[in-house]
Design a protein around this motif. Structure first.
Motif, PDB file in Angstrom:
ATOM      1  N   SER A 161      42.625 -36.276  28.297  1.00 35.73           N
ATOM      2  CA  SER A 161      43.930 -35.619  28.331  1.00 35.73           C
ATOM      3  C   SER A 161      45.048 -36.620  28.068  1.00 35.73           C
ATOM      4  CB  SER A 161      44.153 -34.938  29.676  1.00 35.73           C
ATOM      5  OG  SER A 161      43.275 -33.854  29.818  1.00 35.73           O
ATOM      6  N   ARG A 162      44.963 -37.788  28.668  1.00 37.72           N
ATOM      7  CA  ARG A 162      45.988 -38.819  28.465  1.00 37.72           C
ATOM      8  C   ARG A 162      46.006 -39.291  27.021  1.00 37.72           C
ATOM      9  NH1 ARG A 162      44.583 -43.961  31.257  1.00 37.72           N
ATOM     10  NH2 ARG A 162      44.255 -42.502  32.928  1.00 37.72           N
ATOM     11  N   ASN A 163      44.826 -39.573  26.457  1.00 36.56           N
ATOM     12  CA  ASN A 163      44.763 -40.011  25.067  1.00 36.56           C
ATOM     13  C   ASN A 163      45.290 -38.931  24.130  1.00 36.56           C
ATOM     14  OD1 ASN A 163      43.662 -42.693  25.221  1.00 36.56           O
ATOM     15  ND2 ASN A 163      41.747 -41.762  25.850  1.00 36.56           N
ATOM     16  N   SER A 164      44.999 -37.687  24.426  1.00 39.82           N
ATOM     17  CA  SER A 164      45.501 -36.580  23.623  1.00 39.82           C
ATOM     18  C   SER A 164      47.022 -36.518  23.683  1.00 39.82           C
ATOM     19  CB  SER A 164      44.902 -35.269  24.128  1.00 39.82           C
ATOM     20  OG  SER A 164      45.411 -34.179  23.425  1.00 39.82           O
ATOM     21  N   PHE A 165      47.578 -36.663  24.872  1.00 43.54           N
ATOM     22  CA  PHE A 165      49.032 -36.638  25.047  1.00 43.54           C
ATOM     23  C   PHE A 165      49.704 -37.782  24.293  1.00 43.54           C
ATOM     24  CE2 PHE A 165      52.784 -38.006  27.450  1.00 43.54           C
ATOM     25  CZ  PHE A 165      53.549 -36.845  27.370  1.00 43.54           C
TER      26      PHE A 165
ATOM     27  N   PHE B  69      35.527 -41.115  30.536  1.00 47.75           N
ATOM     28  CA  PHE B  69      36.306 -42.307  30.860  1.00 47.75           C
ATOM     29  C   PHE B  69      35.875 -43.524  30.053  1.00 47.75           C
ATOM     30  CE2 PHE B  69      36.949 -39.893  34.825  1.00 47.75           C
ATOM     31  CZ  PHE B  69      38.333 -39.893  34.825  1.00 47.75           C
ATOM     32  N   GLU B  70      34.660 -43.532  29.541  1.00 45.77           N
ATOM     33  CA  GLU B  70      34.145 -44.706  28.845  1.00 45.77           C
ATOM     34  C   GLU B  70      34.651 -44.813  27.406  1.00 45.77           C
ATOM     35  OE1 GLU B  70      31.833 -42.626  30.544  1.00 45.77           O
ATOM     36  OE2 GLU B  70      32.034 -43.901  32.303  1.00 45.77           O
ATOM     37  N   SER B  71      34.876 -43.679  26.755  1.00 47.30           N
ATOM     38  CA  SER B  71      35.292 -43.689  25.352  1.00 47.30           C
ATOM     39  C   SER B  71      36.786 -43.977  25.232  1.00 47.30           C
ATOM     40  CB  SER B  71      35.006 -42.335  24.703  1.00 47.30           C
ATOM     41  OG  SER B  71      33.642 -42.032  24.760  1.00 47.30           O
ATOM     42  N   HIS B  72      37.164 -44.614  24.141  1.00 46.08           N
ATOM     43  CA  HIS B  72      38.575 -44.867  23.857  1.00 46.08           C
ATOM     44  C   HIS B  72      38.830 -44.480  22.402  1.00 46.08           C
ATOM     45  CE1 HIS B  72      42.413 -46.895  23.323  1.00 46.08           C
ATOM     46  NE2 HIS B  72      42.483 -46.915  24.645  1.00 46.08           N
ATOM     47  N   PHE B  73      39.968 -43.876  22.136  1.00 43.20           N
ATOM     48  CA  PHE B  73      40.216 -43.346  20.802  1.00 43.20           C
ATOM     49  C   PHE B  73      40.226 -44.431  19.730  1.00 43.20           C
ATOM     50  CE2 PHE B  73      44.581 -44.195  22.150  1.00 43.20           C
ATOM     51  CZ  PHE B  73      45.195 -44.659  20.993  1.00 43.20           C
TER      52      PHE B  73
END
Length: 81
Positions: free
Chosen positions: A34-38, A52-56
């Motif tokens: 949700s944070r990465n999407s925002f 939590f492990e993946s990062h964009f």
């Protein structure tokens, strides 16, 4: 806000003078997607971030965060969280 059992006079006062969103939605019930999407303006499925492990930046989604846009425009940015 809005609970009869909880006494929150200041919060109720602020809410009376503000726009109150009675319904708030998120795209996934996990903080990181949700944070990465925002911060990127892209859906979690486009970012391929579901936990939590993946990062964009690691998923090769080609996305940039709003911090990067401001930095590229000459602003000093600081991210935390």
């Amino acid at each position: 806000y809005g609970q009869r059992e909880t006494v929150t006079p200041r919060l109720d006062e602020v809410a009376a003078e503000s726009v109150v969103f009675e319904r708030a939605y998120c795209q996934l019930p996990v903080c990181s997607p949700s944070r990465n999407s925002f911060l990127t303006g892209r859906r979690p499925d486009a970012l391929r971030v579901y936990n939590f492990e993946s990062h964009f930046r690691e998923t090769k989604s080609g996305s940039a965060s709003i911090f990067e846009y401001f930095k590229d425009a000459g602003y000093r940015t600081i991210g935390s969280g």
